[in-house]
Design an enzyme around this catalytic site. Structure first.
Site, PDB file in Angstrom:
ATOM      1  N   LYS A  63       0.894  -1.174   0.000  1.00 26.30           N
ATOM      2  CA  LYS A  63       0.000   0.000   0.000  1.00 26.30           C
ATOM      3  C   LYS A  63       0.927   1.217   0.000  1.00 26.30           C
ATOM      4  O   LYS A  63       0.888   2.082   0.895  1.00 26.30           O
ATOM      5  CB  LYS A  63      -0.914  -0.069   1.249  1.00 26.30           C
ATOM      6  CG  LYS A  63      -1.994   0.984   1.304  1.00 26.30           C
ATOM      7  CD  LYS A  63      -3.134   0.742   0.352  1.00 26.30           C
ATOM      8  CE  LYS A  63      -4.166   1.851   0.434  1.00 26.30           C
ATOM      9  NZ  LYS A  63      -5.093   1.871  -0.714  1.00 26.30           N
ATOM     10  N   ASP A 109      -5.468  -3.034  -2.516  1.00 22.64           N
ATOM     11  CA  ASP A 109      -6.883  -2.943  -2.911  1.00 22.64           C
ATOM     12  C   ASP A 109      -7.079  -3.489  -4.332  1.00 22.64           C
ATOM     13  O   ASP A 109      -8.056  -4.189  -4.618  1.00 22.64           O
ATOM     14  CB  ASP A 109      -7.427  -1.512  -2.778  1.00 22.64           C
ATOM     15  CG  ASP A 109      -6.367  -0.446  -2.917  1.00 22.64           C
ATOM     16  OD1 ASP A 109      -5.180  -0.793  -3.089  1.00 22.64           O
ATOM     17  OD2 ASP A 109      -6.705   0.745  -2.888  1.00 22.64           O
ATOM     18  N   ASP A 158      -7.341 -15.703   2.691  1.00 20.14           N
ATOM     19  CA  ASP A 158      -8.706 -16.192   2.924  1.00 20.14           C
ATOM     20  C   ASP A 158      -9.574 -15.916   1.700  1.00 20.14           C
ATOM     21  O   ASP A 158     -10.424 -16.726   1.320  1.00 20.14           O
ATOM     22  CB  ASP A 158      -9.319 -15.536   4.167  1.00 20.14           C
ATOM     23  CG  ASP A 158      -9.056 -16.367   5.416  1.00 20.14           C
ATOM     24  OD1 ASP A 158      -8.094 -17.155   5.388  1.00 20.14           O
ATOM     25  OD2 ASP A 158      -9.795 -16.231   6.405  1.00 20.14           O
TER      26      ASP A 158
END
Ligand code: NAD
Length: 360
Positions: free
Chosen positions: A191, A223, A251
């Site tokens: 990020k 993102d 996940d």
């Protein structure tokens, strides 16, 4: 050959899936002429109940003294009190830190016969074969200070996102090495538009990339990576990222494979990845949790844990043929139509393992 394996079945479905995985290891031992000595210890909620600590010094010492550690899962509603002195997850973090397992590898492959178990459109899942390499012992989960306090009449909480250059470089080098044996592409996720730690991450990724020109490097914001995992996962090969981003993205990636119960993981130390030679320590566990909603019913999918055994054989015990024998058996079992409830079938944990054993 003779090996010592510490078993930490843990809580919930942990003991159910580890018990079945050990049956598979025993078949491998007799087929290939090895001896696996198991040392079973408590860890997580069950250890809090018995010893008042989620990970005792003795258990950690036993793990360190063995060739590899196989873990089920820890946690559950019984130990969920946020004000409790100890929590099962604390034991897990202490175990990772104590073993020095800085890199968590999660292969995500979509078996063609299970494409319909995933919520994604089948055409998106064709050729998906991703390896996520998550930094495991740094970042927000370990940085200090980590605290709560009252300040100016307000309750305040602090977590610290901290990375040293060496922590980034060693996981980055591992990702490039692993990519070399695959499609030769590394996606480094950060990020960097917001976080200083991510700017250091990107700078060092670029540096390691320059030293490994045969492997393609791309940088991606976390993102965007979250979106790409759903819209174009087949384009990705090795993804390398920091601890918390990796926790979340892995996940998300598990959804591609149809069920949490399908995916294995390996957590490796410097020794385990060949950066030093004193031991081959690794911690192996399915990616799922203790699944309290199905614990005790005997219906958990054992495949994530059984495939974790394959990674254990490959990375810690250096038994590649044995590892492949398990992976092929799982693939053939799925192709033959065997299914537990989470992937649309009726087999119990034991029956699914019986089917896999038949294919070894
Ligand atoms: P979970 O992974 O335990 O379960 C999520 C869902 O997936 C549940 O519906 C569960 O039934 C299903 N599922 C998980 N594994 C399965 C399997 N092998 N076969 C069939 N279905 C399976 O996640 P959760 O419900 O968010 O967490 C439950 C507990 O586990 C919590 O206490 C959490 O802290 C803990 N946890 C532990 C670990 C770990 O030990 N590494 C990881 C994640 C969560």
């Amino acid at each position: 050959m003779k090996f010592n394996i510490t078993l930490l079945p843990g809580d919930g479905i942990g003991p159910e899936v580890v018990g079945e995985a050990v049956r598979v290891l025993d078949v491998i031992a007799s087929k290939f002429g090895h001896i696996f000595n198991y040392n079973e210890r408590l860890m997580g909620g069950c250890s809090i109940d018995k010893y008042g600590s989620s990970l005792t010094d003795e258990t950690l010492a036993d793990c360190k003294a063995s060739d590899a550690v196989l873990l089920g899962a820890v946690g559950g509603p019984k130990w969920d009190d946020p004000n409790a002195k100890d929590r099962p997850e604390r034991g897990l973090l202490a175990l990772r830190k104590g073993l020095g397992v800085f890199a968590n590898l999660r292969p995500v492959k979509v078996h063609p016969a299970l494409i319909d178990s995933s919520p994604l459109k089948p055409e998106k899942l064709k050729d998906v074969d991703i390896l996520v390499v998550r930094e495991l012992t740094g970042g927000l989960y370990f940085g200090q200070p980590k605290m709560r306090e009252m300040k100016d009449g307000r309750e305040r909480a602090v977590d610290t996102l901290e990375y040293y250059d060496y922590e980034i470089c060693r996981v980055m080098e591992l990702a490039f090495n692993l990519a070399r044996g695959r499609k030769k592409k590394v996606t480094s996720v950060d990020k960097a538009n917001v976080l200083e730690s991510s700017r250091l991450w990107r700078q060092l990724a670029t540096q390691v990339g320059r030293d490994n020109p045969d492997v393609e490097l791309e940088h991606m914001l976390v993102d965007t990576a979250a979106m790409k995992l759903i819209t174009g996962p087949a384009w990705m090969d090795v993804i390398v990222t920091e601890n918390m981003f990796g926790d979340i993205l892995t996940d998300e990636a598990s959804v591609l494979a149809g069920s949490m119960g399908m995916l294995p993981s390996a957590s490796l130390s410097e020794a385990g990845v060949g950066l030093s030679h004193d031991t081959r320590m690794g911690l192996y566990e399915p990616i799922h949790g203790s699944a309290p909603d199905i614990a005790g019913k005997g219906i958990a999918n054992p495949i994530g844990t059984i495939l974790s055994c394959a990674l254990l054989l490959r990375y810690s015990l250096k038994l590649e043929a044995e590892a492949m024998s398990i992976e092929n058996a799982v693939g053939e079992t799925i192709t033959a139509g065997a299914r537990t409830a989470d992937i649309g079938g009726k087999l119990t944990t034991r029956q699914m393992t019986d089917e896999i054993i038949k294919h070894i």
